[in-house]
Design a protein around this motif. Structure first.
Motif: not given
Length: 162
Positions: A76-86
């Motif tokens: 499940q991709p997790k949204d990051l503050d830098n606009g990427l997903v983890q």
């Protein structure tokens, strides 16, 4: 009663055999020679982290144009503050993802145009993950952070041709 031998069926069988051989060899993949070792390393990891754009993740995990068995990539991709997903993948999930990337990057048959499939996005992701896996020389200790790759700077290392 005279029997005549017609060369047509024999020729047709020879042509069919030649076409079959050409199709079988033409649809093979050109996986890198290190691919089996990378799969083994991936499968032995507890967790592997990928940070990338949402679009790149979705494009490289889409298996609709891939013939064959679906490989399970649970994440499940997790949204990051830098606009990427983890994305956190288990070792088995990473090995399955590498199989999909290898197929899409290194020449699986593309049924839409019966050609060799070479997705630039999959090539990029495969190469980035391969670089991290190739650098692993021993199993990470339990206290070590998981191996990680960040794929967001598509053109930083590209050569300027203008």
């Amino acid at each position: 009663m005279s029997t005549t031998f017609s060369p047509r069926p024999a020729r047709a069988l020879a042509v069919l055999a030649l076409l079959t051989a050409a199709l079988v060899t033409g649809c093979s993949t050109d996986s890198p020679p290190q691919h089996p070792l990378r799969l083994q390393k991936a499968a032995g990891l507890k967790v592997f982290e990928i940070e990338t754009t949402k679009d790149l993740w979705e494009k490289t995990t889409d298996q609709r144009s891939r013939d064959g068995l679906d490989l399970e990539i649970k994440s499940q991709p997790k949204d990051l503050d830098n606009g990427l997903v983890q994305i956190e993948l288990s070792g088995v999930g990473l090995a399955n993802y590498l199989r999909v990337l290898d197929y899409m990057a290194h020449g699986g048959a593309d049924t839409a145009n019966f050609g060799r499939h070479r997705s630039a996005e999959s090539v990029r992701m495969y190469d980035e993950i391969a670089g991290v896996l190739d650098g692993i020389t021993k199993r990470p200790a339990p206290a070590d952070p998981p191996p990680r790759v960040v794929v967001d700077d598509a053109f930083v290392d590209a050569e300027n041709t203008e």
